[in-house]
Write a protein that holds these residues in place. Structure first.
Motif, PDB file in Angstrom:
ATOM      1  N   ASN A  12       1.115  -1.187   0.219  1.00 39.86           N
ATOM      2  CA  ASN A  12      -0.110  -0.209   0.116  1.00 39.86           C
ATOM      3  C   ASN A  12       1.136   1.348   0.309  1.00 39.86           C
ATOM      4  N   ALA A  13       0.515   1.787  -0.895  1.00 42.53           N
ATOM      5  CA  ALA A  13       1.177   3.317  -1.174  1.00 42.53           C
ATOM      6  C   ALA A  13       1.358   4.490   0.128  1.00 42.53           C
ATOM      7  N   LEU A  14      -0.433   4.730   0.177  1.00 42.51           N
ATOM      8  CA  LEU A  14      -0.504   5.116   1.141  1.00 42.51           C
ATOM      9  C   LEU A  14      -0.130   4.949   3.016  1.00 42.51           C
ATOM     10  N   GLY A  15       0.034   3.758   2.652  1.00 42.60           N
ATOM     11  CA  GLY A  15       0.688   2.975   4.221  1.00 42.60           C
ATOM     12  C   GLY A  15       2.050   3.660   4.216  1.00 42.60           C
ATOM     13  N   VAL A  16       2.721   3.385   3.296  1.00 40.15           N
ATOM     14  CA  VAL A  16       4.222   3.712   3.074  1.00 40.15           C
ATOM     15  C   VAL A  16       4.192   5.504   3.473  1.00 40.15           C
ATOM     16  N   ALA A  17       3.889   5.759   2.792  1.00 41.17           N
ATOM     17  CA  ALA A  17       3.539   6.963   2.871  1.00 41.17           C
ATOM     18  C   ALA A  17       3.250   7.960   4.052  1.00 41.17           C
ATOM     19  N   LEU A  18       2.757   7.492   5.142  1.00 45.27           N
ATOM     20  CA  LEU A  18       2.348   8.004   5.939  1.00 45.27           C
ATOM     21  C   LEU A  18       3.468   7.554   6.956  1.00 45.27           C
ATOM     22  N   LEU A  19       3.518   6.387   6.969  1.00 48.59           N
ATOM     23  CA  LEU A  19       5.146   5.666   8.209  1.00 48.59           C
ATOM     24  C   LEU A  19       5.982   6.995   7.933  1.00 48.59           C
ATOM     25  N   LEU A  20       6.094   7.650   6.142  1.00 49.01           N
ATOM     26  CA  LEU A  20       7.300   7.960   6.222  1.00 49.01           C
ATOM     27  C   LEU A  20       7.128   9.277   7.151  1.00 49.01           C
ATOM     28  N   VAL A  21       5.711   9.918   6.879  1.00 47.96           N
ATOM     29  CA  VAL A  21       5.039  11.701   7.489  1.00 47.96           C
ATOM     30  C   VAL A  21       5.205  10.493   8.818  1.00 47.96           C
ATOM     31  N   GLY A  22       5.213   9.894   9.491  1.00 50.11           N
ATOM     32  CA  GLY A  22       5.083   9.632  10.798  1.00 50.11           C
ATOM     33  C   GLY A  22       7.146   9.995  11.706  1.00 50.11           C
ATOM     34  N   SER A  23       7.616   9.093  10.764  1.00 49.94           N
ATOM     35  CA  SER A  23       8.990   9.024  10.771  1.00 49.94           C
ATOM     36  C   SER A  23       9.768  10.265  11.036  1.00 49.94           C
ATOM     37  N   ALA A  24       9.414  11.687  10.178  1.00 52.29           N
ATOM     38  CA  ALA A  24       9.486  13.237   9.678  1.00 52.29           C
ATOM     39  C   ALA A  24       9.124  13.631  11.003  1.00 52.29           C
ATOM     40  N   ALA A  25       8.032  13.052  11.704  1.00 56.95           N
ATOM     41  CA  ALA A  25       7.380  13.876  12.660  1.00 56.95           C
ATOM     42  C   ALA A  25       8.026  13.736  13.856  1.00 56.95           C
ATOM     43  N   TRP A  26       8.677  12.448  14.585  1.00 61.43           N
ATOM     44  CA  TRP A  26       8.967  12.425  15.000  1.00 61.43           C
ATOM     45  C   TRP A  26      10.508  13.081  15.526  1.00 61.43           C
ATOM     46  N   ALA A  27      11.012  13.153  14.854  1.00 56.57           N
ATOM     47  CA  ALA A  27      11.924  14.124  14.060  1.00 56.57           C
ATOM     48  C   ALA A  27      12.049  15.170  14.895  1.00 56.57           C
ATOM     49  N   GLY A  28      10.652  15.713  14.225  1.00 54.57           N
ATOM     50  CA  GLY A  28       9.669  17.027  14.425  1.00 54.57           C
ATOM     51  C   GLY A  28       9.818  17.312  16.015  1.00 54.57           C
ATOM     52  N   TYR A  29       9.207  15.927  16.653  1.00 55.93           N
ATOM     53  CA  TYR A  29       8.847  16.250  17.779  1.00 55.93           C
ATOM     54  C   TYR A  29      10.175  15.913  18.696  1.00 55.93           C
TER      55      TYR A  29
END
Length: 311
Positions: free
Chosen positions: A153-170
Motif C-alpha cells: 500500500n503506497a498510502l501506508g508507506v507514505a504515512l510511515l514516512l510522515v510519521g518518521s519525520a514527525a517524530w524527528a520534529g518532536y
C-alpha cells in the motif's frame, strides 16, 4: 550536578526508550486486531499522559504559564501527527516496510538538527550513524524479504514516512522545552496537549467505521496492549527519550532509534516463537559499534545546541 558516569547513563536513556518501542511490534499483534489504529493511539497517549501528569503532580512545582503553553501545543501537534500516521501506516503495511521506514527517523532528526538547531554533523557522528544503519539493514534483511518491501500500500508507506519525520520534529523542536523545563515536564505537557487532538481524530475514526466506543472489546489482550503502549512505550519511553536531550544533541540521541527493530525481532523470537534471521548477530554487532561511536559525543556540543535552541 550529576557525575560524569551519571550523565553518560542518562545520555543512554534513549536506548532504553528504543527497547521499549521495540516491544510495540509484539504488542501491535494484539492491539490492531481489537481496536482501530487511531483509537488505539488515542488510548495509548491518554493513558501515558495521565501517568506522567500524576508523577509531575506528585512532585509539585508550578504549571506552565500561559505564554509557555503554545510551545507545548506545537509539540502536541507533532505527537498527534506521529501517532496517527504511524499507527494507520503500520496497519496498512507489512512488518518489513514498517521496520525500514521507521528507522529513517534518525536521518530526519540529524538533518533537522543541523538545519534548525545548527548542530554539527561530525565525521564520527556520520560514520557511527552509517555503521548503525548498516547493522539495522543487516538485521532486517535476515528477518524479512526486503525485495518485496516496495510492494503493498503506497498510502501506508507514505504515512510511515510522515510519521518518521514527525517524530524527528518532536525531538528537535522539543529540545528547548527539555532544556527549560526538564525531560519529565516536557514529555508530560506535550503529551497532555496531544490528547484532545487525538481524541477528535479517534472520534472521527469511530464515526467513519460506524463503531461505538462501547463496541471495543474489553479483553485481557486489549487491556494488556493499551497498558503496555500507554505506560511503557509512551510514559516511560517518551520521558527516557527526552531525558537524553538534557545531555546530548538531538542528532546524537537519534542514533539509538536504530536499536528498535533489533529489540522487536528479539522479543518476537522470545514471546511469539518467531525465528531470528541469519544476520541478527552480525547486524546487532554493527549496530552496537555505531551507537557506541555516536554516543561518545555526549556533551561536546550540548551547550551550543542549547544556545541555538533558545534563540
Amino acid at each position: 550536578m550529576s557525575s560524569g558516569i551519571g550523565r553518560y547513563a542518562f545520555a543512554l536513556a534513549p536506548l532504553a526508550a528504543a527497547a521499549l518501542w521495540g516491544g510495540m511490534y509484539v504488542v501491535s499483534k494484539w492491539g490492531f486486531a481489537l481496536i482501530p489504529p487511531v483509537t488505539l493511539g488515542f488510548l495509548r497517549v491518554a493513558l501515558g499522559a495521565g501517568a506522567l501528569w500524576l508523577v509531575v503532580a506528585g512532585r509539585g512545582g508550578p504549571a506552565p504559564s500561559r505564554d509557555e503553553w503554545p510551545a507545548f501545543v506545537v509539540l502536541g501537534g507533532w505527537v498527534t501527527l506521529t501517532v496517527a500516521t504511524q499507527f494507520v501506516g503500520t496497519e496498512l503495511t507489512n512488518a518489513s516496510q514498517g521496520s525500514l521506514l521507521t528507522v529513517l527517523t534518525p536521518v530526519f532528526t540529524v538533518l533537522l538538527g543541523a538545519a534548525v538547531l545548527g548542530e554539527r554533523v561530525t565525521a564520527a557522528k556520520a560514520g557511527g550513524m552509517t555503521v548503525a544503519g548498516v547493522g539495522t539493514a543487516v538485521v532486517l534483511a535476515g528477518q524479512y524479504d526486503l525485495a518485496s518491501t516496495a510492494a503493498g500500500n503506497a498510502l501506508g508507506v507514505a504515512l510511515l514516512l510522515v510519521g518518521s519525520a514527525a517524530w524527528a520534529g518532536y525531538t528537535v523542536w522539543g529540545l528547548r522545552a527539555v532544556r527549560r523545563h526538564g525531560a519529565l515536564r516536557a514529555a508530560t505537557y506535550s503529551s497532555l496537549a496531544s490528547v484532545p487532538m487525538l481524541g477528535l481524530l479517534a472520534a472521527g475514526e469511530l464515526w467513519r467505521l460506524g463503531i461505538s466506543p462501547t463496541d471495543i472489546p474489553l479483553t485481557a489482550e486489549s487491556v494488556a496492549a493499551v497498558l503496555y503502549l500507554g505506560l511503557a512505550s509512551t510514559a516511560a519511553a517518551w520521558y527516557l527519550w527526552y531525558k537524553g536531550l538534557e545531555y546530548v544533541p538531538a542528532g546524537t540521541v537519534a542514533v539509538f532509534f536504530f536499536a528498535q527493530p533489533a529489540v522487536g525481532a528479539a522479543l518476537g523470537a522470545a514471546l511469539l516463537g518467531e525465528s531470528l534471521g541469519s544476520g541478527f548477530l552480525a547486524g546487532g554487532a554493527l549496530m552496537t559499534v555505531g551507537i557506541w561511536v555516536v554516543s561518545r559525543e555526549r556533551a561536546g556540543t550540548t551547550e551550543g545546541t542549547a544556545d541555538a535552541a533558545a534563540e
